[in-house]
Design an enzyme around this catalytic site. Structure first.
Site, short mmCIF file in Angstrom:
data_model
loop_
_atom_site.label_atom_id
_atom_site.label_comp_id
_atom_site.label_asym_id
_atom_site.label_seq_id
_atom_site.Cartn_x
_atom_site.Cartn_y
_atom_site.Cartn_z
NE ARG A 298 -4.90 2.45 -8.30
CZ ARG A 298 -6.00 1.56 -8.40
NH1 ARG A 298 -5.92 0.36 -7.75
NH2 ARG A 298 -7.23 1.81 -9.18
CG ASN B 33 -4.20 -4.58 -14.16
OD1 ASN B 33 -4.41 -5.38 -15.35
ND2 ASN B 33 -5.17 -4.73 -13.21
CB CYS C 51 -8.38 -9.02 -17.41
SG CYS C 51 -9.01 -7.19 -16.65
CG ASP C 52 -11.34 -8.70 -12.31
OD1 ASP C 52 -11.00 -7.72 -12.57
OD2 ASP C 52 -11.67 -8.34 -10.94
CG HIS D 131 -8.09 -2.85 -18.89
ND1 HIS D 131 -7.40 -2.23 -17.79
CD2 HIS D 131 -8.88 -3.92 -18.28
CE1 HIS D 131 -7.65 -3.06 -16.90
NE2 HIS D 131 -8.46 -3.86 -17.08
CE1 TYR E 108 -9.41 0.14 -15.67
CE2 TYR E 108 -10.99 -1.58 -16.06
CZ TYR E 108 -10.09 -0.95 -15.44
OH TYR E 108 -9.85 -1.15 -13.99
NE ARG F 158 -10.93 1.79 -7.60
CZ ARG F 158 -11.75 1.30 -6.67
NH1 ARG F 158 -12.68 2.02 -6.05
NH2 ARG F 158 -11.85 0.21 -6.46
#
Length: 443
Positions: A93, A148, A170-171, A200, A266, A286
């Site tokens: 990531r 994701n 998706c939350d 998103h 997003y 992040r």
């Protein structure tokens, strides 16, 4: 009352204790016979399992908990599988975020080049997971997928595993609803929202409470403050880190320019990309915040438990992330027909978008899966943005299936986050090197 066998695929995730807390909060309504944690990283999973077992000991000591790296053990006769895989973990990531930023392009785990990189890592592992579940699980199982980048995963599985019993969720929309509820002083569960878009990449068009339209109140607040409330830690600790405070604030700028609908947070990466890059530290993204925050907290707690035999479970909150996946599972299990925002094949629900697009819209969740609610036509500006982003997602899936470098380059070039094909080419070549061993070979 029937008790379910439930497997969490990606049991080594730091989200797992929170999901388990949410499951056990509903243990009377959604009882479990057995909880299984499955992960291909056994060492990490066993550490997380220490916390999970303490959660179970406190809330449901009678529940059998099993941890395994063996798929047959994990999925045999399972009725629900919660999928939350992160292929490459947070170290990859970090590359997804930092490589694009070095070229002055948005670096984010699900948006822009980083999201496409993550998608190329996840497509085939998700197909493999589906195959394993179909081989061993209860024939009427449901996979509730949180993995994701959900939009790319959903598009890919539509092509590669069209008959899979999978529902992609998706939350983020639920977290946004939670903030909207806080703005107007209501319970999140009382809000009924209309929404359209891709994962998103969507907009809230209407919010009602007990049949009363509250949209204008939320819109006015969002134009002045974004979707921030006075103390975000009281709303949800998960989304109150410094980077998330910026995200909720940035909704203000999008609302000032385009006030008709309330955007998914997003969308800032697509509509405010230059500002996002300018205010992002390429050396500390992040991913670093997560590794120094949520990940460190859970592994510090494991170390503390190993030293003292005690752990403070209050630090492992549930929040909307765990609550949402459990609510969806219960609606599937009991044919509750509850209304949630989920990813479904369009099939005319949004009349002027492609029939085959995997859109995110309201649907009633039944024991046979989602029943989408028709949205109708959407305005030109939003339609054009969605069609561009859907083309990006479709191309990256085709790149994976066809092992096509050209289609991967097309996807990056078409992304609204990337200013030119030159930049796309440079970023893609560096991502290929970073993802060696993870991606399908591109030719």
């Amino acid at each position: 009352m029937h008790k379910f066998i439930l497997t969490i695929a990606g049991g080594g995730s730091t989200y797992t204790p929170g999901i388990v807390k949410s499951l056990l909060a509903k243990k009377e309504e959604f009882p479990l016979k057995e909880l299984r944690l499955y992960d291909n990283d056994g060492d990490r999973q066993e550490k997380v399992a220490i916390i999970v077992k303490e959660v179970v000991k406190e809330f449901a000591p009678e529940l059998k908990v099993l941890t395994t790296t063996d798929p047959e053990t994990a999925f045999s006769d399972a009725e629900f599988i919660f999928a939350q895989m992160r292929v490459g973990k947070n170290s990859m990531r970090e590359q997804d975020e930092k490589i694009p930023l070095r070229y002055g392009v948005v670096g984010q785990e699900t948006c822009g080049p980083g999201g496409l990189a993550y998608g190329l890592r996840t497509i085939y592992p998700m197909a493999e997971l589906i195959d394993l579940v179909e081989k061993y699980a209860n024939p009427k199982h449901w996979i509730v997928n949180y993995s994701n980048p959900a939009a790319v995963v959903a598009e890919a599985m539509k092509k590669l595993r069209p008959n899979a019993r999978i529902i992609n969720i998706c939350d983020m929309p639920v977290a946004t609803i939670r903030n909207m509820a806080a703005v107007i002083g209501e319970d999140r569960n009382k809000l009924v929202v209309d929404y359209f878009g891709l994962n998103h990449f969507g907009w809230f068009t209407k919010v009602t409470v007990d049949g009363v339209d509250r949209t204008d109140e939320i819109r006015k607040h969002a134009i002045k403050h974004g979707l921030l409330v006075e103390d975000m830690t009281k709303v949800d600790a998960q989304h109150s880190d410094p980077s998330w405070i910026k995200n909720w604030k940035n909704i203000q700028y999008m609302m000032e320019m385009f006030p008709d609908y309330i955007p998914n947070p997003y969308l800032q990466y697509y509509l405010l990309g230059d500002s996002i890059v300018e205010h992002t530290n390429v050396e500390h993204t992040r991913a670093n915040e997560v590794m120094e925050g949520r990940e460190k907290r859970i592994f510090d707690a494991v170390d503390e438990y190993n030293r003292t035999g005690e752990v403070d479970l209050s630090s492992f909150y549930t929040g909307v992330h765990g609550q949402f996946i459990v609510d969806v599972a219960m609606s599937l299990a009991y044919n509750l027909r509850k209304r949630f925002l989920v990813m479904v094949e369009n099939k005319g629900a949004v009349m002027n978008l492609p029939e085959d697009a995997m859109v995110e819209i309201p649907a009633y969740i039944t024991s046979d899966g989602p029943e989408p609610i028709r949205v109708g036509e959407i305005p030109t500006f939003y339609k054009a943005l969605i069609e561009q982003q859907y083309a990006v997602e479709k191309l990256i899936v085709e790149a994976a299936i066809e092992h096509s470098y050209t289609k991967a380059l097309m996807a990056l070039t078409l992304s609204k986050t990337v200013p030119s094909a030159f930049k796309a080419n440079e970023i893609l070549d560096e991502l290929i090197k970073a993802n060696k061993g993870y991606w399908p070979e591109l030719k």
